[in-house]
Design a protein around this motif. Structure first.
Motif, short mmCIF file in Angstrom:
data_model
loop_
_atom_site.label_atom_id
_atom_site.label_comp_id
_atom_site.label_asym_id
_atom_site.label_seq_id
_atom_site.Cartn_x
_atom_site.Cartn_y
_atom_site.Cartn_z
N TYR A 241 0.86 -1.17 0.00
CA TYR A 241 0.00 0.00 0.00
C TYR A 241 0.90 1.23 0.00
N LEU A 242 0.77 2.07 -1.03
CA LEU A 242 1.67 3.21 -1.15
C LEU A 242 1.03 4.44 -0.52
N LEU A 243 1.68 4.98 0.50
CA LEU A 243 1.14 6.17 1.15
C LEU A 243 1.49 7.39 0.33
N GLY B 28 8.67 7.06 -1.59
CA GLY B 28 7.72 7.35 -0.51
C GLY B 28 7.78 6.27 0.56
N ILE B 29 6.72 6.22 1.36
CA ILE B 29 6.63 5.21 2.41
C ILE B 29 5.58 4.21 1.99
N PHE C 115 3.29 0.52 3.04
CA PHE C 115 2.94 -0.58 3.93
C PHE C 115 3.18 -1.86 3.17
N GLY D 177 0.82 0.53 13.39
CA GLY D 177 1.73 1.14 12.42
C GLY D 177 3.06 0.41 12.37
N ASP E 27 9.03 0.54 6.00
CA ASP E 27 10.05 1.57 5.92
C ASP E 27 10.78 1.63 7.26
N ASN F 252 10.27 4.99 9.21
CA ASN F 252 8.89 5.13 9.65
C ASN F 252 8.61 4.24 10.86
N TYR G 218 6.54 13.53 0.13
CA TYR G 218 7.14 12.21 -0.09
C TYR G 218 7.09 11.37 1.19
N ASP H 224 5.34 10.00 7.70
CA ASP H 224 6.25 10.15 8.84
C ASP H 224 5.91 11.41 9.62
N ASN I 154 -4.96 7.09 -2.47
CA ASN I 154 -4.43 6.51 -1.26
C ASN I 154 -4.39 7.58 -0.18
N PHE I 155 -4.19 7.14 1.07
CA PHE I 155 -4.10 8.06 2.19
C PHE I 155 -2.96 9.05 1.93
#
Lengths: 508, 251
Positions: free
Chosen positions: A61-63, A71-72, A74, A126, A132, A135, B63, B67, B196-197
């Protein structure tokens, strides 16, 4: 909708935490229902996600819609999908349990308690979701900060215990962060999978920086999971905390950190580097043996019920660390199966202890006289948890030990086998000591009243705890049996994840 | 115990030195961190992808915006935690002393007038820092801290009560919650619109701009959320610590 499950799992408790902090002080009664609804949504989503992962394999899952490694993301494989279900289930049961307990133990701080509680759950979820490395640190911070506060909310002794925990926990987190920093210096990436690929492709295995980074990260997570001899903060923090806090922290904090260790070893550094290149397995498994033996012996010396359980956790952490570091598939299955079953066993024990302590006001084992008569259903839950801790089939404790011992035999590590059996034996002694007092000893002062009302359950007004405390306990206890009976399904899922790591027997 | 601590420190120090042997040279443009495609991508593509000239802001809030959301939550948690631990029942007796405090407040003319002049300028500067995060160093965290500082200045130079009259503790916590809600709410809107979120580009329909400008607007939105939380939590922590959780007296 379907592809948003990972976000929903995390966001439900998160938004509930914000809502509780905004509206909680206006209407205290809103806090608990909001928490329970949010955790229910989260649990439903994580079960759905587990089904999805079991059917389709790994989900990413791409935030912010940014692809790896910019990016970050999941990353959900069967391991953390199962862990998510465990975390949300334990959180939901504890939230139900806290209906009465939170009123008794943290009066006036009702909205703060539930805000922190939900943020803690968010942090743990989380930690389990993320792919990541940096993260992960941020969410460790969220989970730790909330747990320090939740522990300190209770009494003066809890404040001191929490202060110890802050110092140790901060050192652990700093070690972890330093390790991630070193990894970044050498690889230029923070994404877990990306780091492993760079390590493999650019031949960084020989780098001293990478080795020190690995050591720092391991020591950091070991402090966080209370791996002997870094366990000093745990017993006091968990036993003096308010009961609903210890019910959520004791089962989840150590288990999620064990999962973090697994993730770091297998996804970030890769089994090849950890087991084959470094080859420290033997040393760490012996450390785990030490942890198991020391934890069990220290548990034997305790007179306080919750403290005894806390030392059992120290021993259990040894089981899991040893199982992972035995470096073969069977032991790994045992270790991760134990992560799941131990979460519920610890929850069951702490729920029972919470119920007993709230009803009788007594914490010492020698004061547990006549509990089987006074609160029979609570004790049913307690006995099932105890049998599972000792490792008697068909409870889940038996199966995790079965796989762990088989794995150890496969690896030819007899010290670990002996330690496991020794610890089971000690657990048997520990729990039968409690049973003896609770079943056979009669309360000395309640004797006369008893003759007047022979059938009455409570001699000094002590009876079963309220349904909101009893129901979670009994559900957890039956869960222990179910996890044991359906062990095959869980093992299949773990095996699915293991095959993607490329685990082969490294120790032989 | 002391020798044990010393041994642990020495071992850790030795390990750190040992690891540094392998480091790339200081400021080396060929070091892995600056050569790898992540930093290359950020340096070359940031403006193209987000229309934000300040790279740091784009990385922080877009990006790696997830965080930063949780960094904001950490600050929020710290505020809630301090209230949960420190906050005692309000001491009613202290209220009687307030009358004498009022006299003291008016007596110090120079202090009072200087602060009266300074506080609005500090706050204006804070707003500027927040709004200008896109183009120059700054953003929600820095601006929020400056804004919180102005409230703390009020509390130090007058009485804690003076500052609390303007922003009560309850209001501060409420504003902090609103800040986190703004940040995560923007993320949630993205999710509800089908992205997405925290995928701000999906906001372009709502904002009537192209997706890349939408990212820039999204960043501004979350910076404002961060500023709310940081400013009010700074003040709430000060108020609780300086009055030992009683909200009266203060330093």
């Amino acid at each position: 909708m379907v592809d948003q499950y990972p976000a929903i799992i995390l966001l439900a408790p998160f938004f509930a935490a914000i809502a509780v902090s905004l509206f909680g002080s206006w209407k205290n009664g809103l806090c608990l229902p909001m928490a329970i609804i949010a955790l229910g949504i989260s649990l439903a989503a994580s079960i759905a996600l587990l089904g999805q992962v079991a059917a389709e394999g790994e989900i990413v899952y791409l935030l912010g819609g940014w692809s790896r490694p910019f990016g970050i993301e999941f990353r959900i494989d069967p391991l953390n999908a199962m862990l998510l279900v465990v975390v949300t289930t334990v959180a939901l049961l504890t939230a139900v349990y806290s209906t009465q307990a939170a009123v008794l133990e943290t009066p006036n701080k009702y909205p703060q308690f539930y805000t922190l509680f939900l943020l803690l759950v968010t942090g743990l979820l989380g930690m389990s979701l993320t792919g990541d490395a940096f993260n992960l640190y941020v969410l460790v911070e969220v989970a730790s900060l909330t747990s320090y506060a939740l522990i300190a909310m209770h009494s003066k002794r809890a404040v001191l215990a929490s202060f110890n925990y802050i110092i140790m926990g901060t050192i652990g987190a700093s070690f972890y962060l330093l390790g991630v920093g070193y990894l970044y210096i050498k690889t230029g990436s923070l994404n877990m999978v990306d780091i492993r690929e760079i390590l493999q492709e650019t031949g960084l295995y020989g780098s001293k920086t990478i080795m020190v980074a690995f050591m720092l990260i391991m020591v950091g997570v070991w402090i966080k999971m209370a791996f002997f001899p870094l366990h000093g903060w745990l017993p006091n923090a968990y036993s003096y905390a308010p009961s609903s806090t210890s019910c959520i922290l004791a089962p989840l904090m150590t288990k999620v950190t064990v999962y973090v260790m697994i993730r770091m070893m297998l996804t970030v550094f890769g089994p090849e580097y950890v087991f084959q290149y470094l080859g420290w397995s033997n040393v760490v498994v012996w450390m785990a043996v030490l942890a198991i033996v020391a934890g069990s012996i220290m548990a034997l010396a305790q007179t306080d019920l919750k403290k005894m359980f806390s030392y059992i956790i120290v021993a259990e952490v040894g089981y899991m660390v040893g199982g992972v570091w035995l470096a073969n598939e069977t032991a790994f299955i045992g270790a991760f199966y134990h992560v799941i079953s131990d979460a519920f066993m610890t929850l069951c024990l702490f729920l029972a202890a919470g119920a007993i302590i709230t009803k009788t006001g007594k914490r010492s084992i020698s004061e547990m006289e006549g509990l089987f008569r006074k609160m029979p259903w609570t004790m049913v839950g307690f006995v099932i948890a105890a049998l599972s801790m000792i490792g008697i089939p068909p409870t889940c404790g038996f199966f995790s030990k079965w796989y762990l011992i088989n794995g150890a035999i496969e690896a030819g590590h007899w010290g670990y086998v002996v330690a496991l059996l020794f610890s089971s034996l000690i657990n048997a002694i520990l729990f039968f000591k409690v049973f003896e007092v609770a079943y056979f000893s009669k309360p000395s002062h309640g004797q006369e009243k008893d003759e007047n009302q022979p059938e009455s359950a409570g001699t000094d007004g002590v009876g079963e705890p309220p349904a909101t405390m009893l129901a979670p306990l009994l559900i957890t206890a039956s869960g222990l049996l179910l996890i044991g009976i359906f062990n095959q399904d869980i093992v299949i899922l773990i095996r699915q994840a293991v095959s993607s790591f490329g685990f082969i027997g490294f120790l032989n | 115990m002391k020798t044990l601590g010393a041994i642990a420190v020495i071992i850790t120090g030795a390990l750190l030195l040992y690891a540094s042997e392998d480091f790339p040279a200081w400021g080396d443009p060929h070091s892995p961190a600056s050569q790898y495609r992540v930093s290359q991508h950020y340096i070359l593509k940031t403006f193209e992808e987000t229309s934000v000239p300040n790279m740091v802001t784009a990385i922080l809030a877009d990006y790696r915006g997830y965080d930063t959301l949780f960094e904001t939550v950490v600050i929020f948690t710290a505020g809630i935690a301090i209230i949960a631990i420190l906050r005692g029942p309000i001491d009613k007796r202290v209220r009687l002393r307030l009358a004498s405090e009022k006299k003291l407040r008016e007596s110090n003319l120079i202090l009072a007038q200087t602060c009266r002049l300074l506080v609005p300028i500090i706050q204006l500067f804070a707003l500027y820092v927040i709004a200008h995060g896109h183009h120059s160093p700054g953003g929600g965290f820095q601006g929020g801290v400056i804004f919180g500082g102005s409230l703390i200045l009020l509390a130090i130079s007058f009485q804690l009560q003076t500052a609390l009259d303007r922003v009560s503790e309850k209001k501060a916590i409420l504003l902090a919650g609103v800040g986190v809600l703004i940040y995560s709410g923007i993320g949630l809107v993205c999710l509800l619109l089908g992205g997405n979120f925290l995928d701000y580009s999906i906001l372009h329909n709502l904002l009537q701009v192209d997706p890349i400008t939408a990212r820039s607007h999204g960043i501004l939105g979350v910076e404002i959320g961060v500023a709310f939380t940081v400013a009010s939590i700074m003040f709430a922590i000060y108020a609780n610590l300086s009055s030992r959780g009683r909200m009266k007296g203060g330093l």
